[in-house]
Design a protein around this motif. Sequence first.
Motif, PDB file in Angstrom:
ATOM      1  N   MET A   1       1.007  -1.339   0.030  1.00  0.00           N
ATOM      2  CA  MET A   1      -0.089   0.142  -0.044  1.00  0.00           C
ATOM      3  C   MET A   1       0.673   1.259   0.062  1.00  0.00           C
ATOM      4  N   LYS A   2       0.414   2.181  -0.664  1.00  0.00           N
ATOM      5  CA  LYS A   2       1.193   3.486  -0.955  1.00  0.00           C
ATOM      6  C   LYS A   2       0.549   4.686  -0.198  1.00  0.00           C
ATOM      7  N   THR A   3       1.355   5.341   0.526  1.00  0.00           N
ATOM      8  CA  THR A   3       1.026   6.478   1.491  1.00  0.00           C
ATOM      9  C   THR A   3       1.948   7.547   1.278  1.00  0.00           C
ATOM     10  N   LYS A   4       1.330   8.564   1.284  1.00  0.00           N
ATOM     11  CA  LYS A   4       2.011   9.896   1.041  1.00  0.00           C
ATOM     12  C   LYS A   4       1.653  10.889   2.210  1.00  0.00           C
ATOM     13  N   ILE A   5       2.873  11.233   2.912  1.00  0.00           N
ATOM     14  CA  ILE A   5       2.960  12.031   4.034  1.00  0.00           C
ATOM     15  C   ILE A   5       3.313  13.418   3.958  1.00  0.00           C
ATOM     16  N   ALA A   6       2.643  14.265   4.407  1.00  0.00           N
ATOM     17  CA  ALA A   6       3.157  15.864   4.087  1.00  0.00           C
ATOM     18  C   ALA A   6       3.553  16.143   5.500  1.00  0.00           C
ATOM     19  N   VAL A   7       4.655  17.116   5.267  1.00  0.00           N
ATOM     20  CA  VAL A   7       5.276  17.599   6.580  1.00  0.00           C
ATOM     21  C   VAL A   7       5.213  19.002   6.341  1.00  0.00           C
ATOM     22  N   THR A   8       4.538  20.058   7.159  1.00  0.00           N
ATOM     23  CA  THR A   8       4.765  21.444   7.180  1.00  0.00           C
ATOM     24  C   THR A   8       6.513  21.428   7.123  1.00  0.00           C
ATOM     25  N   TYR A   9       7.055  22.487   6.412  1.00  0.00           N
ATOM     26  CA  TYR A   9       8.431  22.338   6.446  1.00  0.00           C
ATOM     27  C   TYR A   9       9.057  23.442   6.118  1.00  0.00           C
ATOM     28  N   GLU A  10      10.236  23.747   6.930  1.00  0.00           N
ATOM     29  CA  GLU A  10      11.164  25.067   6.999  1.00  0.00           C
ATOM     30  C   GLU A  10      12.498  24.630   7.467  1.00  0.00           C
ATOM     31  N   ASN A  11      13.349  24.863   6.596  1.00  0.00           N
ATOM     32  CA  ASN A  11      14.754  24.426   6.765  1.00  0.00           C
ATOM     33  C   ASN A  11      15.002  23.263   7.670  1.00  0.00           C
ATOM     34  N   GLY A  12      14.550  22.180   7.029  1.00  0.00           N
ATOM     35  CA  GLY A  12      14.621  21.029   7.497  1.00  0.00           C
ATOM     36  C   GLY A  12      13.936  20.590   8.769  1.00  0.00           C
ATOM     37  N   GLU A  30       6.210   3.315   0.333  1.00  0.00           N
ATOM     38  CA  GLU A  30       5.791   2.027  -0.254  1.00  0.00           C
ATOM     39  C   GLU A  30       6.488   0.754   0.329  1.00  0.00           C
ATOM     40  N   ASP A  31       5.623   0.065   0.873  1.00  0.00           N
ATOM     41  CA  ASP A  31       6.030  -1.330   1.657  1.00  0.00           C
ATOM     42  C   ASP A  31       6.862  -0.956   2.815  1.00  0.00           C
ATOM     43  N   GLY A  32       6.229   0.238   3.513  1.00  0.00           N
ATOM     44  CA  GLY A  32       7.015   0.583   4.756  1.00  0.00           C
ATOM     45  C   GLY A  32       8.463   1.043   4.714  1.00  0.00           C
ATOM     46  N   LYS A  33       8.671   1.509   3.342  1.00  0.00           N
ATOM     47  CA  LYS A  33      10.021   2.525   3.337  1.00  0.00           C
ATOM     48  C   LYS A  33       9.482   3.791   2.512  1.00  0.00           C
ATOM     49  N   ILE A  34      10.268   4.747   2.760  1.00  0.00           N
ATOM     50  CA  ILE A  34      10.213   6.005   2.230  1.00  0.00           C
ATOM     51  C   ILE A  34      11.208   5.805   0.784  1.00  0.00           C
ATOM     52  N   VAL A  35      10.383   5.864  -0.273  1.00  0.00           N
ATOM     53  CA  VAL A  35      10.986   5.467  -1.549  1.00  0.00           C
ATOM     54  C   VAL A  35      11.105   7.068  -2.466  1.00  0.00           C
ATOM     55  N   ASP A  36      10.612   8.044  -1.925  1.00  0.00           N
ATOM     56  CA  ASP A  36      10.672   9.561  -2.607  1.00  0.00           C
ATOM     57  C   ASP A  36      10.530  10.519  -1.672  1.00  0.00           C
ATOM     58  N   THR A  37      11.138  11.700  -1.981  1.00  0.00           N
ATOM     59  CA  THR A  37      10.946  12.906  -1.212  1.00  0.00           C
ATOM     60  C   THR A  37      10.681  13.980  -2.043  1.00  0.00           C
ATOM     61  N   THR A  60      -1.728  11.747   2.306  1.00  0.00           N
ATOM     62  CA  THR A  60      -3.030  10.804   2.910  1.00  0.00           C
ATOM     63  C   THR A  60      -2.747  11.135   4.510  1.00  0.00           C
ATOM     64  N   VAL A  61      -1.499  11.760   4.778  1.00  0.00           N
ATOM     65  CA  VAL A  61      -1.351  12.028   6.187  1.00  0.00           C
ATOM     66  C   VAL A  61      -0.301  13.335   6.204  1.00  0.00           C
ATOM     67  N   LEU A  62      -1.020  14.282   7.227  1.00  0.00           N
ATOM     68  CA  LEU A  62      -0.153  15.469   7.484  1.00  0.00           C
ATOM     69  C   LEU A  62       0.518  15.300   8.938  1.00  0.00           C
ATOM     70  N   ALA A  96       9.817   8.160  11.718  1.00  0.00           N
ATOM     71  CA  ALA A  96       9.162   7.754  12.992  1.00  0.00           C
ATOM     72  C   ALA A  96       7.797   7.413  12.675  1.00  0.00           C
ATOM     73  N   PHE A  97       6.951   8.148  11.839  1.00  0.00           N
ATOM     74  CA  PHE A  97       5.648   7.919  11.295  1.00  0.00           C
ATOM     75  C   PHE A  97       5.565   6.326  10.732  1.00  0.00           C
ATOM     76  N   VAL A  98       6.476   6.357   9.819  1.00  0.00           N
ATOM     77  CA  VAL A  98       6.661   4.957   9.062  1.00  0.00           C
ATOM     78  C   VAL A  98       6.941   3.782  10.058  1.00  0.00           C
ATOM     79  N   ASP A  99       7.788   4.168  10.955  1.00  0.00           N
ATOM     80  CA  ASP A  99       8.156   2.991  11.976  1.00  0.00           C
ATOM     81  C   ASP A  99       6.937   2.770  12.980  1.00  0.00           C
ATOM     82  N   GLY A 100       5.914   3.633  13.210  1.00  0.00           N
ATOM     83  CA  GLY A 100       5.092   3.515  14.294  1.00  0.00           C
ATOM     84  C   GLY A 100       5.253   4.079  15.311  1.00  0.00           C
ATOM     85  N   THR A 101       6.594   4.887  15.503  1.00  0.00           N
ATOM     86  CA  THR A 101       7.082   5.581  16.734  1.00  0.00           C
ATOM     87  C   THR A 101       6.799   6.999  16.825  1.00  0.00           C
ATOM     88  N   LEU A 102       6.238   7.561  15.928  1.00  0.00           N
ATOM     89  CA  LEU A 102       6.046   9.167  15.938  1.00  0.00           C
ATOM     90  C   LEU A 102       5.141   9.514  17.210  1.00  0.00           C
TER      91      LEU A 102
END
Length: 133
Positions: A1-12, A30-37, A60-62, A96-102
């Motif tokens: 399953m593909k998920t797309k996480i959005a993070v409010t972002y400034e200087n890392g 994808e498959d529990g790994k970040i494959v693109d940013t 799908t997630v913010l 951390a979100f991907v790992d379930g520890t966020l």
Amino acid sequence: MKTKIAVTYENGEVFQHFGHTKEFKFYTVEDGKIVDTQIVPTMGSGHSLLADFLLLNGATVLICGGIGGGAKAALAAKGIELRGGVSGNADEKAQAFVDGTLEFNAAVECTHHHDHDHENCSEHDHHCGGHCH
């Protein structure tokens, strides 16, 4: 399953005011790994338009810091999961979100009044009463 996480972002870092973020960093998972940013500027879209902006970019997630009640409702209406009250390095928080520890604050809400009652607002680098790091 593909998920797309959005993070409010400034200087890392996770930017601390959703409605004023100038760019988001998107993480494709994808498959529990970040494959693109990808870092995408909002091009002046603010508050009410940001939920549509995220949806158009496939989020799908913010993950964010402080966020107001209206924006929370707009995200919910679009089916975007919210993980608010988060601060720190954006890449680490996405992983951390991907790992379930966020760690996040489900009750986060900025009222825009800022009467020094920051119990639910991480905009000023407080730690949400100890519920987020």
